[in-house]
Design a protein around this motif. Structure first.
Motif, mmCIF file in Angstrom:
data_model
loop_
_atom_site.group_PDB
_atom_site.id
_atom_site.type_symbol
_atom_site.label_atom_id
_atom_site.label_comp_id
_atom_site.label_asym_id
_atom_site.label_seq_id
_atom_site.Cartn_x
_atom_site.Cartn_y
_atom_site.Cartn_z
ATOM 1 N N PRO A 121 -2.782 12.081 -3.615
ATOM 2 C CA PRO A 121 -0.665 12.122 -2.471
ATOM 3 C C PRO A 121 -0.089 13.234 -3.257
ATOM 4 N N GLU A 162 -7.011 10.630 -4.270
ATOM 5 C CA GLU A 162 -7.253 10.995 -2.819
ATOM 6 C C GLU A 162 -5.800 12.124 -3.345
ATOM 7 N N ARG A 213 0.644 4.476 -3.108
ATOM 8 C CA ARG A 213 0.900 5.271 -2.808
ATOM 9 C C ARG A 213 2.096 6.116 -3.225
ATOM 10 N N ASP A 214 3.094 5.737 -3.006
ATOM 11 C CA ASP A 214 4.097 6.878 -3.194
ATOM 12 C C ASP A 214 3.699 6.752 -4.940
ATOM 13 N N LEU A 248 -6.400 5.825 -5.485
ATOM 14 C CA LEU A 248 -5.709 6.867 -4.577
ATOM 15 C C LEU A 248 -5.218 7.774 -5.609
ATOM 16 N N TRP A 249 -5.502 7.767 -6.732
ATOM 17 C CA TRP A 249 -5.396 8.894 -7.790
ATOM 18 C C TRP A 249 -6.419 9.545 -7.244
ATOM 19 N N PRO A 256 0.739 -1.219 0.022
ATOM 20 C CA PRO A 256 -0.487 -0.236 -0.281
ATOM 21 C C PRO A 256 1.462 1.638 -0.071
ATOM 22 N N SER A 312 1.549 9.494 -6.105
ATOM 23 C CA SER A 312 2.446 10.768 -5.835
ATOM 24 C C SER A 312 3.486 10.900 -7.220
#
Length: 282
Positions: free
Chosen positions: A216, A214, A175-176, A211-212, A171, A179
């Motif tokens: 980050p 969100e 996320r990295d 994730l996109w 996870p 980002s």
């Protein structure tokens, strides 16, 4: 990829994460239709008119001053990287020529000389431009994927079960990657290849879509990574990501271990099994 959409989504995501009570805004007696702060509340905290903030969030405000940018950043609790991202979205570079992504021969030689560390070069959009033998041994697909698929985000989100199996903290790794792509979108919102990549990943990966959304925003740096390799088992490696000084859009990524450690022995064993010479990319 549209700069205005990227800007609007970024600011909405940052409004949504702020608790109005904690932010100290006056009680709102109507029904909240959004989580976090409303546009009117951000405008109040930043000391600008509601109309101006709405135009700013929609990408219609021009010549945004440093004072206003800082006030909005404070109101939204942005950290240094998020402030830089907001600045790039509000003040996109115009007419900047992007040279082809080519790895200098000296950098390729450096990669090949790094026999005790897995290493590769990542360019825009997480395209993998070059790698050494140990890098190809550690990360499946670097040397075997077709050129279009030789992209770290495609490799990871295109085969999520394998990525989850390889990275103990998948996870965080996912996320990295997202980002990094958001940072790239802030620098090059008009890049059609990046827009195509985001579209492909969004269609094929529910995790990427979440994730996109969100939004980050953090650049690559350094950490400790635990990998569960199918040949050598679990290894704890030092991860470093260093931008090349003459081309900041290229990044040298390395996975290494202290000499004489079990992880270093595992890397040497892995290198001995992967006898294929490293590919040279241009």
């Amino acid at each position: 990829m549209d700069r205005r959409s990227e800007l609007a989504e970024f600011l909405r995501s940052r409004r949504a994460r702020i608790d109005p009570v904690t932010a100290g805004v006056p009680p709102y007696h109507g029904r909240r239709r959004v989580s976090g702060l409303r546009r009117e509340e951000v405008a109040q905290l930043a000391g600008v008119s509601v109309d101006y903030y709405v135009r700013l969030e929609q990408g219609r405000a021009t010549n945004v001053s440093e004072a206003v940018l800082d006030a909005v950043a404070r109101a939204l609790g942005l950290d240094a990287e998020e402030r830089a991202h907001l600045r790039r979205l509000l003040r996109p570079a115009r007419g900047v020529r992007r040279p082809p992504q080519r790895v200098r021969p000296q950098v390729q030689h450096l990669l090949e000389a790094m026999t005790d560390a897995a290493a590769y070069i990542v360019g825009r959009r997480t395209d993998v431009l070059a790698w050494n033998r140990l890098g190809a041994a550690l990360i499946a697909g670097l040397d075997t994927a077709p050129p279009r698929q030789r992209n770290f985000a495609r490799l990871m989100f295109g085969d999520e079960p394998s990525a989850r199996a390889l990275f103990a903290d998948w996870p965080a790794k996912a996320r990295d990657l997202v980002s990094f792509l958001h940072v790239d979108a802030g620098r090059h919102p008009d890049d059609p290849a990046l827009a195509e990549l985001i579209g492909d990943l969004s269609r094929h990966s529910e995790l990427f879509r979440r994730l996109w959304a969100e939004h980050p925003v953090h650049d690559k740096g350094h950490t400790t990574a635990t990998l569960r390799h199918p040949l050598v088992g679990t290894v704890e490696l030092a991860y470093e990501a260093l931008r090349l000084p003459d081309d900041p859009e290229q990044m040298l990524v390395t996975y290494s271990a202290p000499p004489e450690s079990d992880a270093a022995a595992a890397l040497r064993l892995l290198a001995s099994w992967h006898a294929t010479p490293p590919a040279k990319r241009t």
